[in-house]
Design a protein around this motif. Structure first.
Motif, short mmCIF file in Angstrom:
data_model
loop_
_atom_site.label_atom_id
_atom_site.label_comp_id
_atom_site.label_asym_id
_atom_site.label_seq_id
_atom_site.Cartn_x
_atom_site.Cartn_y
_atom_site.Cartn_z
N MET A 177 -67.58 -14.66 85.10
CA MET A 177 -67.97 -14.07 83.82
C MET A 177 -68.45 -12.65 84.08
SD MET A 177 -70.77 -15.37 81.01
CE MET A 177 -69.72 -16.66 80.37
N THR A 178 -67.91 -11.70 83.30
CA THR A 178 -68.27 -10.29 83.48
C THR A 178 -69.26 -9.77 82.44
OG1 THR A 178 -66.34 -9.60 82.18
CG2 THR A 178 -66.06 -9.72 84.57
N HIS A 179 -69.49 -10.50 81.38
CA HIS A 179 -70.43 -10.06 80.33
C HIS A 179 -71.33 -11.22 79.92
CE1 HIS A 179 -68.30 -6.24 79.89
NE2 HIS A 179 -67.18 -6.92 79.85
N ASN A 180 -72.15 -11.68 80.85
CA ASN A 180 -73.04 -12.82 80.61
C ASN A 180 -74.26 -12.35 79.83
OD1 ASN A 180 -74.32 -15.32 80.80
ND2 ASN A 180 -75.15 -14.88 82.82
N LYS A 181 -74.32 -12.71 78.56
CA LYS A 181 -75.46 -12.32 77.71
C LYS A 181 -76.36 -13.49 77.36
CE LYS A 181 -73.68 -8.20 77.31
NZ LYS A 181 -73.95 -7.28 78.38
N ARG A 182 -75.82 -14.75 77.42
CA ARG A 182 -76.64 -15.89 77.02
C ARG A 182 -76.16 -17.23 77.60
NH1 ARG A 182 -73.60 -18.66 73.51
NH2 ARG A 182 -72.15 -17.53 72.22
N ILE A 183 -75.19 -17.22 78.51
CA ILE A 183 -74.61 -18.48 78.99
C ILE A 183 -75.38 -19.06 80.18
CG2 ILE A 183 -72.56 -19.57 80.01
CD1 ILE A 183 -72.30 -18.92 77.00
N LEU A 184 -75.53 -18.29 81.24
CA LEU A 184 -76.15 -18.79 82.46
C LEU A 184 -77.27 -17.84 82.88
CD1 LEU A 184 -76.09 -20.79 84.89
CD2 LEU A 184 -74.54 -19.17 86.00
N TYR A 185 -78.48 -18.37 82.95
CA TYR A 185 -79.59 -17.56 83.43
C TYR A 185 -80.11 -18.15 84.73
CZ TYR A 185 -82.44 -21.11 81.08
OH TYR A 185 -82.99 -22.29 80.66
N ASP A 186 -80.68 -17.28 85.55
CA ASP A 186 -81.22 -17.74 86.84
C ASP A 186 -82.63 -18.29 86.64
OD1 ASP A 186 -82.93 -15.55 86.62
OD2 ASP A 186 -82.03 -14.45 88.29
N ASN A 187 -83.27 -18.68 87.73
CA ASN A 187 -84.62 -19.26 87.66
C ASN A 187 -85.67 -18.28 87.16
OD1 ASN A 187 -83.63 -21.65 88.59
ND2 ASN A 187 -84.31 -21.36 90.69
N TYR A 188 -85.30 -17.01 87.03
CA TYR A 188 -86.25 -15.97 86.63
C TYR A 188 -85.94 -15.42 85.24
CZ TYR A 188 -86.81 -16.59 91.58
OH TYR A 188 -86.98 -17.17 92.81
N GLY A 189 -84.98 -16.05 84.54
CA GLY A 189 -84.66 -15.66 83.18
C GLY A 189 -83.68 -14.52 83.05
N ASN A 190 -83.03 -14.11 84.15
CA ASN A 190 -82.06 -13.02 84.11
C ASN A 190 -80.66 -13.53 83.82
OD1 ASN A 190 -83.95 -10.92 85.07
ND2 ASN A 190 -83.92 -12.13 86.96
N TYR A 191 -79.93 -12.79 83.01
CA TYR A 191 -78.55 -13.13 82.69
C TYR A 191 -77.61 -12.19 83.44
CZ TYR A 191 -80.14 -16.11 78.89
OH TYR A 191 -80.73 -17.11 78.17
N TYR A 192 -77.33 -12.51 84.69
CA TYR A 192 -76.39 -11.72 85.49
C TYR A 192 -74.98 -12.28 85.33
CZ TYR A 192 -80.49 -9.90 87.99
OH TYR A 192 -81.68 -9.31 88.32
N ASP A 193 -73.99 -11.41 85.55
CA ASP A 193 -72.63 -11.90 85.66
C ASP A 193 -72.57 -12.82 86.86
OD1 ASP A 193 -72.15 -10.19 83.55
OD2 ASP A 193 -71.20 -8.66 84.77
N TRP A 194 -71.51 -13.64 86.97
CA TRP A 194 -71.46 -14.62 88.05
C TRP A 194 -70.02 -14.99 88.40
CZ3 TRP A 194 -69.00 -18.91 86.15
CH2 TRP A 194 -69.07 -19.12 84.77
N ILE A 195 -69.89 -15.53 89.59
CA ILE A 195 -68.62 -16.15 89.99
C ILE A 195 -68.94 -17.54 90.53
CG2 ILE A 195 -67.60 -13.92 90.63
CD1 ILE A 195 -67.52 -15.29 93.51
N GLU A 196 -67.93 -18.38 90.49
CA GLU A 196 -68.06 -19.75 90.97
C GLU A 196 -67.03 -19.98 92.08
OE1 GLU A 196 -68.06 -23.41 88.14
OE2 GLU A 196 -65.97 -22.96 88.66
N ILE A 197 -67.50 -20.55 93.19
CA ILE A 197 -66.63 -20.89 94.32
C ILE A 197 -66.63 -22.41 94.47
CG2 ILE A 197 -66.25 -20.65 96.80
CD1 ILE A 197 -67.72 -17.95 96.61
N HIS A 198 -65.45 -22.98 94.61
CA HIS A 198 -65.30 -24.44 94.71
C HIS A 198 -64.84 -24.82 96.11
CE1 HIS A 198 -62.69 -28.15 93.71
NE2 HIS A 198 -63.94 -28.55 93.83
N ASN A 199 -65.50 -25.79 96.71
CA ASN A 199 -65.05 -26.39 97.96
C ASN A 199 -64.18 -27.59 97.57
OD1 ASN A 199 -64.62 -27.77 100.32
ND2 ASN A 199 -66.78 -27.94 100.88
N LYS A 200 -62.87 -27.39 97.61
CA LYS A 200 -61.97 -28.45 97.15
C LYS A 200 -61.53 -29.38 98.29
CE LYS A 200 -57.80 -25.63 97.39
NZ LYS A 200 -56.60 -25.22 96.67
N SER A 201 -62.19 -29.27 99.44
CA SER A 201 -61.81 -30.09 100.59
C SER A 201 -62.58 -31.41 100.63
CB SER A 201 -62.07 -29.32 101.89
OG SER A 201 -63.44 -29.40 102.22
N ASN A 202 -62.29 -32.19 101.63
CA ASN A 202 -63.02 -33.43 101.88
C ASN A 202 -64.11 -33.22 102.92
OD1 ASN A 202 -61.56 -35.10 100.09
ND2 ASN A 202 -59.88 -35.17 101.55
#
Length: 159
Positions: free
Chosen positions: A16-41
């Protein structure tokens, strides 16, 4: 298992490049984010892994040593500045609509690379079994199972 000497199965699955209200960190900040998936076993200890938005600088941000269990997701906040909180992982760069890609590498070999698309506020772009989709209901930290859309066009006033 150290990722530098192993064939692993990691993928960038959402951002997400324009995070205004979706995901906030433990400190209340709305930073952009990326998600990495470990699809292995296998569980991984991520070490010597870099994240960048610049193909000419594969060592832009060193991801701190962290564990990523099999079939789990890691969120990296794109703070755009150096921050030092006790929890979470914060890259010191952010994404913009001018960026071309997000890259995970060991500084030499590219492990995953995804294109950056222009996004509206609070929309994410994520990988599904059918390909990449736009998400009105992002799922940071989880599989992308909400309704995704191929385009942002329509007759609802958007262009």
């Amino acid at each position: 298992k150290n990722i530098k000497n192993k064939n692993y199965e990691l993928e960038i699955t959402e951002y997400m490049t324009h995070n205004k209200r979706i995901l906030y960190d433990n400190y209340g900040n709305y930073y952009d984010w990326i998600e990495i998936h470990n699809k292995s076993n296998d569980d991984y200890i991520l070490e010597g892994l870099y994240l960048t938005d610049d193909a000419t600088n594969l060592k832009k941000y060193l991801i701190p040593k962290t564990e990523l269990k099999k079939d789990n997701y890691l969120i990296i906040y794109l703070a755009g500045k150096s921050v030092s909180y006790n929890t979470g992982i914060y890259a010191d760069f952010s994404l913009s609509d001018n960026d071309e890609s997000i890259i995970i590498s060991n500084g030499e070999k590219i492990f995953d690379k995804v294109e950056v698309v222009s996004l509206l506020d609070n929309l994410s772009y994520g990988k599904t079994k059918e390909g990449w989709k736009y998400f009105v209901t992002p799922t940071p930290g989880y599989a992308n199972t909400t309704a995704g859309f191929d385009t942002l066009g329509g007759t609802n006033g958007s262009s």
